[in-house]
Design a protein around this motif. Structure first.
Motif, mmCIF file in Angstrom:
data_model
loop_
_atom_site.group_PDB
_atom_site.id
_atom_site.type_symbol
_atom_site.label_atom_id
_atom_site.label_comp_id
_atom_site.label_asym_id
_atom_site.label_seq_id
_atom_site.Cartn_x
_atom_site.Cartn_y
_atom_site.Cartn_z
ATOM 1 N N ARG A 1 -7.131 2.291 -13.943
ATOM 2 C CA ARG A 1 -5.878 2.999 -14.223
ATOM 3 C C ARG A 1 -6.108 4.500 -14.351
ATOM 4 O O ARG A 1 -5.380 5.302 -13.772
ATOM 5 N N SER A 2 -7.143 4.854 -15.088
ATOM 6 C CA SER A 2 -7.468 6.272 -15.271
ATOM 7 C C SER A 2 -7.771 6.935 -13.940
ATOM 8 O O SER A 2 -7.304 8.048 -13.661
ATOM 9 N N GLU A 3 -8.561 6.257 -13.112
ATOM 10 C CA GLU A 3 -8.947 6.810 -11.811
ATOM 11 C C GLU A 3 -7.741 6.988 -10.885
ATOM 12 O O GLU A 3 -7.617 8.013 -10.210
ATOM 13 N N LEU A 4 -6.849 6.010 -10.870
ATOM 14 C CA LEU A 4 -5.697 6.078 -9.967
ATOM 15 C C LEU A 4 -4.654 7.081 -10.422
ATOM 16 O O LEU A 4 -4.026 7.753 -9.596
ATOM 17 N N ILE A 5 -4.466 7.206 -11.706
ATOM 18 C CA ILE A 5 -3.474 8.144 -12.225
ATOM 19 C C ILE A 5 -3.922 9.574 -11.998
ATOM 20 O O ILE A 5 -3.118 10.473 -11.704
ATOM 21 N N LYS A 6 -5.228 9.803 -12.081
ATOM 22 C CA LYS A 6 -5.772 11.161 -11.857
ATOM 23 C C LYS A 6 -5.737 11.549 -10.393
ATOM 24 O O LYS A 6 -5.601 12.724 -10.046
ATOM 25 N N SER A 7 -5.878 10.568 -9.507
ATOM 26 C CA SER A 7 -5.989 10.853 -8.070
ATOM 27 C C SER A 7 -4.654 11.289 -7.458
ATOM 28 O O SER A 7 -3.600 11.020 -7.988
ATOM 29 N N LYS B 1 8.510 -3.501 -0.131
ATOM 30 C CA LYS B 1 9.684 -2.799 -0.651
ATOM 31 C C LYS B 1 9.301 -1.741 -1.672
ATOM 32 O O LYS B 1 9.846 -0.629 -1.674
ATOM 33 N N LEU B 2 8.344 -2.058 -2.537
ATOM 34 C CA LEU B 2 7.937 -1.098 -3.566
ATOM 35 C C LEU B 2 7.163 0.072 -2.972
ATOM 36 O O LEU B 2 7.216 1.191 -3.492
ATOM 37 N N PHE B 3 6.464 -0.170 -1.874
ATOM 38 C CA PHE B 3 5.712 0.903 -1.210
ATOM 39 C C PHE B 3 6.646 2.002 -0.714
ATOM 40 O O PHE B 3 6.266 3.171 -0.635
ATOM 41 N N ASN B 4 7.870 1.643 -0.399
ATOM 42 C CA ASN B 4 8.847 2.621 0.087
ATOM 43 C C ASN B 4 9.283 3.610 -0.993
ATOM 44 O O ASN B 4 9.768 4.703 -0.676
ATOM 45 N N ILE B 5 9.077 3.241 -2.269
ATOM 46 C CA ILE B 5 9.515 4.127 -3.356
ATOM 47 C C ILE B 5 8.355 4.631 -4.225
ATOM 48 O O ILE B 5 8.512 5.581 -4.995
ATOM 49 N N ASN B 6 7.194 3.984 -4.098
ATOM 50 C CA ASN B 6 6.038 4.392 -4.909
ATOM 51 C C ASN B 6 4.757 3.953 -4.203
ATOM 52 O O ASN B 6 4.573 2.760 -3.942
ATOM 53 N N LYS B 7 3.881 4.904 -3.930
ATOM 54 C CA LYS B 7 2.647 4.600 -3.193
ATOM 55 C C LYS B 7 1.493 4.199 -4.125
ATOM 56 O O LYS B 7 0.436 3.812 -3.660
ATOM 57 N N ASN B 8 1.709 4.309 -5.435
ATOM 58 C CA ASN B 8 0.646 3.995 -6.392
ATOM 59 C C ASN B 8 0.789 2.545 -6.865
ATOM 60 O O ASN B 8 1.289 2.274 -7.971
ATOM 61 N N LEU B 9 0.346 1.617 -6.020
ATOM 62 C CA LEU B 9 0.525 0.189 -6.292
ATOM 63 C C LEU B 9 -0.815 -0.525 -6.474
ATOM 64 O O LEU B 9 -1.769 -0.256 -5.743
ATOM 65 N N VAL B 10 -0.843 -1.434 -7.445
ATOM 66 C CA VAL B 10 -1.976 -2.340 -7.634
ATOM 67 C C VAL B 10 -1.432 -3.762 -7.582
ATOM 68 O O VAL B 10 -0.432 -4.083 -8.230
ATOM 69 N N ASP C 1 4.024 6.194 -12.832
ATOM 70 C CA ASP C 1 2.758 6.750 -12.349
ATOM 71 C C ASP C 1 1.922 5.673 -11.668
ATOM 72 O O ASP C 1 1.088 5.967 -10.813
ATOM 73 N N LEU C 2 2.178 4.434 -12.059
ATOM 74 C CA LEU C 2 1.423 3.303 -11.498
ATOM 75 C C LEU C 2 2.265 2.043 -11.670
ATOM 76 O O LEU C 2 2.852 1.817 -12.721
ATOM 77 N N ILE C 3 2.314 1.233 -10.612
ATOM 78 C CA ILE C 3 2.981 -0.067 -10.688
ATOM 79 C C ILE C 3 1.949 -1.160 -10.426
ATOM 80 O O ILE C 3 1.243 -1.128 -9.414
ATOM 81 N N GLU C 4 1.858 -2.111 -11.333
ATOM 82 C CA GLU C 4 0.970 -3.267 -11.175
ATOM 83 C C GLU C 4 1.832 -4.497 -10.903
ATOM 84 O O GLU C 4 2.673 -4.876 -11.725
ATOM 85 N N ILE C 5 1.608 -5.104 -9.741
ATOM 86 C CA ILE C 5 2.390 -6.267 -9.305
ATOM 87 C C ILE C 5 1.534 -7.518 -9.490
ATOM 88 O O ILE C 5 0.419 -7.596 -8.965
ATOM 89 N N HIS C 6 2.068 -8.498 -10.206
ATOM 90 C CA HIS C 6 1.287 -9.705 -10.465
ATOM 91 C C HIS C 6 1.765 -10.883 -9.618
ATOM 92 O O HIS C 6 2.912 -11.331 -9.717
ATOM 93 N N ASN C 7 0.852 -11.308 -8.741
ATOM 94 C CA ASN C 7 1.001 -12.573 -8.011
ATOM 95 C C ASN C 7 2.203 -12.635 -7.074
ATOM 96 O O ASN C 7 2.685 -13.723 -6.777
ATOM 97 N N ARG C 8 2.691 -11.487 -6.640
ATOM 98 C CA ARG C 8 3.789 -11.479 -5.677
ATOM 99 C C ARG C 8 3.510 -10.464 -4.567
ATOM 100 O O ARG C 8 4.036 -9.361 -4.571
#
Length: 348
Positions: free
Chosen positions: A342-348, A98-107, A85-92
């Motif tokens: 997280r709550s806001e993005l998962i609901k949207s 590449k991740l945008f191609n499979i999931n648009k819910n990125l932080v 439902d949400l992917i959080e990417i740290h420092n990369r």
């Protein structure tokens, strides 16, 4: 619900050799209302992990392909089987495309200067990151300023950018039991100013026989060696032991040469009621706003700052208590800020 946190390749999510990012995640996840929904993905050879909800991404190294790409592909394979439902990417930032191609819910989290990192160096790189993420989190105002330098963006894009500081636990400190220790924690290299600290503290020992030095950390790539009967070099210690040393020490020195993006050591020292000396660089003043700030870093300026605290006990004690009372960046507070988006993005 599934929230996936992807660590940088080589970030060791183990208490055996945990870095600042791993400690930050461990502390905030344990306070999160989404704790049971979070999975941390990383790569480590150590068996013991910081939290239970962790999945290792092992792979076979290849001379033909970068280890970072192989690591990212392992995560992509998992994500393709069960979408988060949400992917959080740290420092990369270089993982985003590449991740945008499979999931648009990125932080995306920045723990370092964006201008020094692959896929965020140029203005076009940074615009691309804003477009392809739901939110970008910076560990200091300084880091955010570096990201925005030279950019002209609209209000919609600006709303995606936020500062969430690192955090630590509230401490119980008995100021009467503090020892006459001058403590240095971090990599024992010139970037962190360990060479300057070592020379300065040896000069302090020449005048003040009742003060001791404590050094915690290591550095396999750079050998800077100091030796004195009142200088204890303890090597790498786990976070809890480091915290205990801060609690019982009077003075902490964070004399980095480089622009620290935030400065977890300064934060830990502040929360433990130390009189803190920092270099006035990067995000360090945000981590320790009540610290003594050194503008012209050299052996003499560090020595004089330490000596000033030693000679003026009342000033030292006031500074310790002021730092301790003003500390507010608790794990609970920061976890709530993270959970809010997280709550806001998962609901949207």
């Amino acid at each position: 619900m599934k929230i996936s946190i992807l660590l940088p390749y080589k970030e060791n999510f183990s208490p055996t050799y945990a870095g600042a990012v791993s400690i930050f995640l461990k502390d905030t996840i344990n306070c999160s209302k989404f704790k049971k929904n979070i999975i941390v993905y990383g790569n480590t050879n150590f068996k013991k992990k910081l939290i239970k909800n962790y999945k290792n991404l092992p792979f076979t190294p290849s001379f033909l392909r970068s280890s970072s790409k192989l690591y990212l592909n392992k995560f992509v394979n998992i994500e393709n089987k069960k979408k988060s439902d949400l992917i959080e990417i740290h420092n990369r930032p270089d993982y985003v495309d590449k991740l945008f191609n499979i999931n648009k819910n990125l932080v995306l989290y920045f723990h370092n200067n964006p201008q020094d990192m692959k896929s965020s160096k140029s203005l076009n790189d940074r615009i691309n990151l804003i477009k392809k993420t739901k939110k970008i989190i910076f560990n200091s105002k300084w880091t955010k300023k570096k990201f925005l330098q030279g950019l002209k963006i609209n209000n919609e894009y600006k709303k995606k950018l936020d500062v969430i500081y690192q955090s630590t636990s509230s401490k119980k400190v008995n100021f009467k039991k503090k020892k006459k220790n001058i403590i240095f924690v971090g990599r024992l290299n010139s970037s962190k100013g360990y060479d300057i600290f070592g020379k300065a503290v040896l000069k302090i020992f020449e005048k003040y026989n009742d003060w001791k030095g404590v050094v915690i950390g290591d550095e396999p790539r750079e050998k800077i060696i100091f030796s004195h009967k009142r200088l204890s070099i303890l090597g790498f210690l786990d976070h809890k032991k480091v915290s205990n040393w801060f609690i019982k020490s009077e003075i902490a020195v964070v004399c980095s040469r480089w622009q620290e993006p935030f400065g977890r050591t300064a934060l830990e020292a502040t929360s433990s009621g130390c009189a803190v000396i920092i270099t006035n660089k990067g995000g360090l003043p945000e981590a320790a706003p009540n610290a003594i700030k050194i503008n012209n870093l050299n052996v003499n300026s560090v020595k004089l700052a330490i000596e000033n605290l030693i000679k003026n006990k009342n000033f030292r004690n006031k500074l310790q208590k002021k730092s301790f009372k003003s500390f507010y960046l608790t794990n609970g507070l920061i976890s709530k800020k993270i959970d809010k988006y997280r709550s806001e993005l998962i609901k949207s």
